[in-house]
Design an enzyme around this catalytic site. Sequence first.
Site, PDB file in Angstrom:
ATOM      1  N   HIS A  16       1.437 -11.777  14.606  1.00 12.97           N
ATOM      2  CA  HIS A  16       0.917 -12.947  13.901  1.00 12.97           C
ATOM      3  C   HIS A  16       1.742 -13.299  12.665  1.00 12.97           C
ATOM      4  CE1 HIS A  16      -1.299  -9.784  11.561  1.00 12.97           C
ATOM      5  NE2 HIS A  16      -1.071 -10.620  10.565  1.00 12.97           N
ATOM      6  N   ASP A  64      -0.766  -8.242  19.457  1.00 14.58           N
ATOM      7  CA  ASP A  64      -0.343  -8.522  18.087  1.00 14.58           C
ATOM      8  C   ASP A  64       0.860  -7.649  17.750  1.00 14.58           C
ATOM      9  OD1 ASP A  64      -0.115  -9.584  15.596  1.00 14.58           O
ATOM     10  OD2 ASP A  64      -1.934  -8.701  14.774  1.00 14.58           O
ATOM     11  N   GLY A  66      -1.042  -9.098   3.301  1.00 15.59           N
ATOM     12  CA  GLY A  66       0.328  -8.665   3.073  1.00 15.59           C
ATOM     13  C   GLY A  66       0.633  -7.325   3.697  1.00 15.59           C
ATOM     14  N   SER A 104      -0.128  -6.593   6.762  1.00 12.38           N
ATOM     15  CA  SER A 104       0.090  -6.812   8.192  1.00 12.38           C
ATOM     16  C   SER A 104       1.477  -6.352   8.621  1.00 12.38           C
ATOM     17  CB  SER A 104      -0.057  -8.294   8.526  1.00 12.38           C
ATOM     18  OG  SER A 104      -1.393  -8.649   8.699  1.00 12.38           O
ATOM     19  N   SER A 162      -2.601  -4.666  12.110  1.00  9.61           N
ATOM     20  CA  SER A 162      -2.928  -5.994  12.623  1.00  9.61           C
ATOM     21  C   SER A 162      -3.899  -6.717  11.702  1.00  9.61           C
ATOM     22  CB  SER A 162      -3.524  -5.892  14.024  1.00  9.61           C
ATOM     23  OG  SER A 162      -3.985  -7.142  14.479  1.00  9.61           O
TER      24      SER A 162
END
Length: 383
Positions: free
Chosen positions: A227, A255, A335, A337, A352
Amino acid sequence: MRHATVLRTGLSALLILGAWTAAGPSTASAAPAPNESAELPASAALLSAMERDLGLSESQARTRLAEEKAATALEPKARRAAGSAFGGSWFDPATGKLTVAVTDAGKAAAVEAAGARTRLVKHSAARLDAAKKRIDALTAPAGVSSWHVDPAAGSVIVNVVASAQGDNDVRAFVAKARKAGPVTVERTAEAPQTFAAGTVGGDPYYTGNVRCSIGFSVHGGFVTAGHCGGVGQQVRGWDNSYIGNFQGSSFPGDDYAWVNVGSGWWTVPVVLGWGTVPDQLVRGSNEAPIGASICRSGSTTRWHCGRVLAKNETVNYSQGAVHQMTKTSVCAQGGDSGGSFISGDQAQGVTSGGWGNCSSGGETWYQPVNEILNRYGLRLHTA
């Protein structure tokens, strides 16, 4: 600033993965060697994080790491011993042992001979996985957070946001889910969301106005969350210099993504600690069992630890469902991720999303790293 210190030592400030910068071409071997004095990754900072987040003393944390390493190595052997009677497995912190669920009491002796404890259950892992697959085919409303197979409960757990449990669409979804197989409904505090964030100066990598964290080095690049960017999008480092481009990306459904590395950047098999946690060598990607301790590193909240709560969970984000995720009790924030989930010295996955934060707590999911490697034919960069 920390970046100046990191640059002098050869480490990039990209919290987690191990993309390093230098002037001109070089190799990973030219960089300072991380600490590899102990067989088990029991640095003082790692032990401190486990003490803070798991409530363990230093000696308990060291023991836990050793027990979890043994359980991880044992799981494939125990699974083979159970055969078609295999009902799932998990690490039990109370006993320090791997527990294997079996549907046939006659298989228990073989599993126990392999070194695991056993529990007799009604449903096999194959039956529970089939029930979850049927639920995956349903369209979930926003009030349904996620669903996963829980081997200890012998059921598919459907998590519903507490404030939405009376919603008609939620009730209809649960009714359909129950027809798929054994289902238990549990409540969760909030709906999940991804952990990307807008641009903030001085943090890991950027694509457009989105900041995310690097996951793990692979030969030729690094893996991260899907993402965070689409195929072809340019990636810039903490210093705004060009790193590479997204070579593969999938979200929702999955993801995960991978980015090639060049232009003076290269990769090394470490998870960085921003000066507060020593660099962690990555030696492989053996999958930790349910119940094991696990730590996460991200560009916003740095190091936090917790436990593996569930595997193969479907997470219902607002953008769409993502499958085959692992749920943890580790907190995260915007942030983080794409960042690293690691158990001992074994890479587990990339961050994720989740719910909550690192002040009040919460839960976070990661995409297992081995699935990403297999999907794109990548090879993990290991020490």
